[in-house]
Design an enzyme around this catalytic site. Structure first.
Site, PDB file in Angstrom:
ATOM      1  N   SER A 182      35.646  43.143  39.311  1.00  0.00           N
ATOM      2  CA  SER A 182      36.940  43.594  38.824  1.00  0.00           C
ATOM      3  C   SER A 182      37.035  45.108  38.649  1.00  0.00           C
ATOM      4  O   SER A 182      38.111  45.672  38.772  1.00  0.00           O
ATOM      5  CB  SER A 182      37.293  42.890  37.518  1.00  0.00           C
ATOM      6  N   HIS A 210      40.632  38.316  41.036  1.00  0.00           N
ATOM      7  CA  HIS A 210      41.260  39.396  41.809  1.00  0.00           C
ATOM      8  C   HIS A 210      41.484  39.046  43.274  1.00  0.00           C
ATOM      9  O   HIS A 210      42.221  39.732  43.964  1.00  0.00           O
ATOM     10  CB  HIS A 210      40.438  40.680  41.710  1.00  0.00           C
ATOM     11  N   LYS A 241      47.334  37.794  37.817  1.00  0.00           N
ATOM     12  CA  LYS A 241      47.182  39.024  38.610  1.00  0.00           C
ATOM     13  C   LYS A 241      48.134  38.973  39.807  1.00  0.00           C
ATOM     14  O   LYS A 241      49.320  39.153  39.620  1.00  0.00           O
ATOM     15  CB  LYS A 241      45.716  39.228  38.934  1.00  0.00           C
TER      16      LYS A 241
HETATM   17  C1  LIG Z   1      41.220  39.507  34.692  1.00  0.00           C
HETATM   18  C2  LIG Z   1      40.028  38.657  34.907  1.00  0.00           C
HETATM   19  C3  LIG Z   1      39.869  37.467  34.212  1.00  0.00           C
HETATM   20  C4  LIG Z   1      40.802  37.046  33.115  1.00  0.00           C
HETATM   21  O1  LIG Z   1      42.010  36.599  33.606  1.00  0.00           O
HETATM   22  P1  LIG Z   1      43.296  36.614  32.634  1.00  0.00           P
HETATM   23  O2  LIG Z   1      44.217  35.654  33.258  1.00  0.00           O
HETATM   24  O3  LIG Z   1      43.786  38.013  32.631  1.00  0.00           O
HETATM   25  O4  LIG Z   1      42.810  36.182  31.297  1.00  0.00           O
HETATM   26  C5  LIG Z   1      38.778  36.682  34.507  1.00  0.00           C
HETATM   27  N1  LIG Z   1      37.888  37.047  35.440  1.00  0.00           N
HETATM   28  C6  LIG Z   1      38.000  38.203  36.120  1.00  0.00           C
HETATM   29  C7  LIG Z   1      36.979  38.560  37.148  1.00  0.00           C
HETATM   30  C8  LIG Z   1      39.070  39.051  35.873  1.00  0.00           C
HETATM   31  O5  LIG Z   1      39.181  40.194  36.517  1.00  0.00           O
END
Ligand SMILES: *Cc1c(COP(=O)(O)O)cnc(C)c1O
Length: 392
Positions: A182, A210, A241
């Site tokens: 991330s 992502h 996302k």
């Molecule tokens: C953003 C993210 C999450 C969390 O997701 P949310 O829906 O924002 O809680 C989990 N794993 C990774 C790798 C992320 O980048």
């Protein structure tokens, strides 16, 4: 506050001295790649809304209709009838998207990781986890009470070594990796992870937060981009996302989904996702499937941006995601650069520990489908000026 709370202020001051204190900035307005903070309009290079779907008229309309029909909240946890038809339809759509028998949606991606991982392993089990995994995987591993072995980032030899040394002593084994990391935007070697999981009898979980919507011919994520989608049993991603909504999901065999809803405490003891978020995510998922040009265009722009930043002399790794990190080293440098960009009308998040290891601070540029060529040119122009003044 009585004396017992005094430590808070001094701890914050310590963070300040380390250049690690963080501030919550109010986004006063902003759509797509624009935002307004402290009365100033800035171009936003920190959004995960990669495909610009959170404001897409079909997504917004779907959410509005669900809001009118179901109200603002689900009203209860899923097993106590918070699971509406909207949840069911979204889960069916996610299962089809992933080519899985079933899917389950959680209130966030973070909650999906916490619930799923703690449902899969416990005391007497082992987790093998990449050093740079997302905080939600790290916390889930801790919470599970399994023994955790951390392998060096994407180092498959190190992982193989740890597996050879330890795997046999444990009941269940689980390998955890981000699909797209991330902070740095690089991919996990999913093919090798699948092979090692097979060889050592491990379960494998790739977190596609992502990658979902962005990577692979069908937008299914990093595993699909690497030709390994069909080799995975369990899929995990977020709706928050590229899908532009809110929530997390898992998909896989029906028995596994049923086990998870029986065991995942972040699923059982938390109010179901808002129905409007489900409807928005389902509309966004449909757009991911019918408009592949969004991700193709995005990845093309990201490749070009990487190239141009490299030409300017910045330390930008090769990569194939819309996350473009510019490595700068220390906290002070990255904060200063972010501020200089802000003065030029650009918002690029400075990334510091604990999000990245010591000495690996970076500017994390995330590119979106709806960034215009002018906005990208503005960023490159500013980076060029800063390269000259900083003697980069
Ligand atoms: C953003 C993210 C999450 C969390 O997701 P949310 O829906 O924002 O809680 C989990 N794993 C990774 C790798 C992320 O980048």
């Amino acid at each position: 506050m009585n004396e017992a709370w005094v430590w808070v202020q001094s701890e914050l001051e310590l963070l300040q001295r380390q250049n690690r204190r963080r501030y919550l900035v109010v986004r006063q307005q902003g759509e797509g790649p624009w935002l307004q903070v402290q009365g100033r309009r800035l171009v936003h290079f920190g959004s995960n809304d990669y495909l610009g779907l959170s404001r897409h008229p079909q997504v917004v309309q779907a959410a509005q209709e669900a809001l009118a029909r179901w109200g603002a909240g689900a009203g209860a946890s899923p097993l106590i009838l918070g699971h509406t038809q909207e949840h069911q339809l979204l889960e069916e759509a996610l299962a089809r998207f992933k080519g899985a028998q079933a899917a389950l949606v959680f209130p966030t991606g973070f909650a999906a990781n916490l619930g799923t991982i703690t449902a899969l392993v416990g005391r007497g089990d082992a987790i093998f986890s990449d050093q740079y995994n997302h905080a939600s995987l790290i916390d889930a591993a801790r919470l599970s009470r399994a023994e955790v072995f951390i392998y060096r980032h994407n180092d498959m030899e190190h992982l193989a070594q740890l597996l050879a040394q330890h795997a046999v002593q444990f009941r269940r084994k689980l390998i955890l990796s981000d699909g797209v990391f991330s902070m740095h935007g690089d991919l996990a070697p999913v093919g090798e992870l699948v092979e090692l999981a097979e060889r050592f009898g491990c379960m494998l979980l790739i977190d596609e937060a992502h990658g979902t919507g962005v990577l692979g011919p069908g937008g299914r994520g990093a595993a699909e981009a690497l030709g390994m989608h069909d080799h995975l049993t369990l899929h995990l991603g977020t709706l928050s996302k590229a899908l532009g909504a809110q929530g997390g999901f898992v998909a896989g065999p029906r028995v596994l989904m049923e086990w998870i809803w029986n065991r995942a405490r972040s699923y059982i003891f938390s109010t179901a996702l808002a129905p409007a978020a489900c409807a928005a995510a389902r509309a966004a998922l449909a757009l991911v499937q019918t408009q592949p040009q969004r991700r193709q265009e995005l990845l093309r722009k990201a490749a070009q941006l990487r190239q141009e930043l490299q030409n300017q002399g910045w330390s930008v790794p090769q990569g194939q995601t819309p996350i473009v990190p510019v490595f700068l080293g220390q906290e002070r440098r990255v904060l200063q650069m972010a501020e200089q960009l802000r003065q030029r009308g650009l918002w690029v998040p400075p990334i510091r520990p604990p999000s990245v290891p010591e000495g690996q601070c970076c500017l994390r540029i995330s590119l979106c489908y709806d960034h215009t060529p002018q906005q990208i040119a503005q960023l490159l122009q500013a980076m060029q000026e800063l390269a000259q003044t900083s003697g980069n």
